[in-house]
Design an enzyme around this catalytic site. Structure first.
Site, PDB file in Angstrom:
ATOM      1  CE1 TYR A   1      -3.183  -2.965   0.767  1.00 57.17           C
ATOM      2  CE2 TYR A   1      -4.524  -0.983   0.631  1.00 57.17           C
ATOM      3  CZ  TYR A   1      -4.419  -2.355   0.599  1.00 57.17           C
ATOM      4  OH  TYR A   1      -5.520  -3.117   0.393  1.00 57.17           O
TER       5      TYR A   1
ATOM      6  CG  ASP B   1      -2.144 -20.280   2.258  1.00 55.33           C
ATOM      7  OD1 ASP B   1      -1.491 -19.829   3.222  1.00 55.33           O
ATOM      8  OD2 ASP B   1      -1.661 -21.093   1.456  1.00 55.33           O
TER       9      ASP B   1
ATOM     10  CE  LYS C   1       1.795 -18.240   0.709  1.00 54.85           C
ATOM     11  NZ  LYS C   1       0.828 -19.355   0.755  1.00 54.85           N
TER      12      LYS C   1
ATOM     13  CG  ASP D   1      -7.657  -4.210   2.231  1.00 59.63           C
ATOM     14  OD1 ASP D   1      -8.684  -3.796   2.808  1.00 59.63           O
ATOM     15  OD2 ASP D   1      -7.424  -4.012   1.032  1.00 59.63           O
TER      16      ASP D   1
END
Ligand code: NAD
Length: 338
Positions: free
Chosen positions: A123, A205, A172, A229
């Site tokens: 972002y 995930d 991740k 987000d």
């Protein structure tokens, strides 16, 4: 008496802002509202969506409550939210997702708190096409040690202050070994300073699946910008959507509270908007100011009015509903009886 900047916003913003002012006033907390225009209204008046006086007002008051602002698609109009986050380094995006009895949702008794890092990674706006033909594009996500540390620390400090039992670090790091790896490494290190709070971590995930299967296994969640987000909307969905979702953007020097939903132009000016998300943002603001009792009163009154199911807006009961003003009246009366 507190001085607070109020940006009523546009669309349904002014009406739910007025509801929120009435609901806060009914708790007995006195606020001097410094009302400021931003967005479309400010363009009309000042030819600038974020006039300097808005920045000056927040710099002075250090605290702001904001109604939703329409962001026109396809024009050069910069996002006010992103501009304010940058201006005041509001690095924490805090989004609770809590069940209300009486609201249709997949799960009951969900009570999650999401800490999303609000300034770094994808972002930050470091992106470009690699050539004039736009044959490929690149976005660079920079994650800093200091940025990781302050968001994870904020999640643990909040947990300590509010008696939360567990913080889950979401990442991740198996694939993004550097950016994800740094976030996880720093997160685990910060966790050692809070031995009374359990710390675990999940790969993003798996986290998305686990939240949908059983959200009750989680308490406080902390993650990087893009994952936060997506996951925070997922969490809102678990408890019945955005209509009751408040949010806060918090930095060291300033904080800005708002409803998560937008300006809802389709229902603006019709006394149809649900005032609760913005009123709950007002409750978060009171909590931040240390006015815990007043904050709890607002949350309890909203929960009671929704549970009773009589004075609720159309989004909560399409068959039998009242307007924004009448639901606000019911919340105010409930608070006054407490
Ligand atoms: P939206 O959240 O405004 O509306 C989505 C749907 O939810 C609409 O059907 C609307 O009627 C309904 N809804 C939203 N809030 C409601 C409420 N309080 N009570 C009852 N129903 C409600 O999303 P959108 O239509 O995608 O966006 C409209 C505008 O808002 C856009 O310009 C967008 O950029 C802006 N927006 C602003 C913010 C913000 O200022 N924080 C956040 C999201 C969207």
């Amino acid at each position: 008496m507190y001085n607070v900047t109020l940006i009523p916003g546009d669309g349904i913003g002014p009406s739910i802002s007025e509801s929120t002012q009435r609901i806060i006033a009914s708790t007995g907390i006195q606020i001097s509202w410094d009302v400021q225009e931003a967005g479309i209204n400010a363009i009309e008046k000042y030819k600038d969506p974020l006039p300097q006086q808005v920045i000056d007002s927040i710099s002075r008051n250090k605290i702001a409550l904001k109604g939703p602002l329409t962001t026109p698609v396809g024009t050069g109009f910069r996002s006010i939210n992103v501009a304010l986050r940058k201006e005041f380094d509001l690095f924490i995006n805090l989004r609770p997702a809590k069940s209300f009895i009486g609201v249709k949702a997949t799960f009951k008794d969900v009570d999650l708190i999401m800490f999303r890092e609000n300034t770094e990674e994808f972002y930050a706006g470091i992106e470009h096409y690699i050539d004039a033909k736009k044959s490929a594009a690149e976005t660079i996500g920079v994650v800093t040690r200091a940025g990781c540390e302050r968001i994870v620390r904020a999640a643990f400090e909040y947990s300590r202050k509010h008696g939360r039992k567990q913080v889950t670090i979401v990442h991740k790091a198996n694939i993004l070994k550097y950016t994800g790896g740094l976030f996880l490494e720093v997160g685990r290190k910060v966790a050692q300073e809070f031995p009374e709070i359990q710390c675990n971590d999940k790969i993003i995930d798996n986290m998305a699946m686990q939240l949908v299967l059983n959200p009750h296994q989680f308490d406080v969640i902390v993650t990087t910008n893009l994952f936060g987000d997506i996951l925070s909307d997922l969490c809102s969905g678990l408890v019945g959507g955005l209509g009751l979702a408040p949010g806060a953007n918090i930095g060291y020097d300033a904080a800005l509270f708002e409803a998560v939903h937008g300006s809802a132009p389709d229902i603006a000016g019709q006394n149809l908007a649900n005032p609760c998300a913005m009123a709950l943002a007002g409750a978060m603001m009171l909590d931040y100011l240390g006015e815990i009792e007043a904050s709890n009163k607002i949350q309890r009154a909203i929960a009671d009015v929704i549970m009773e199911g009589v004075y609720v807006t159309r989004d909560l009961n399409p068959e039998k509903h009242v307007g924004t003003i009448e639901m606000t009246d019911a919340i105010v009366k409930t608070i006054e009886k407490m």
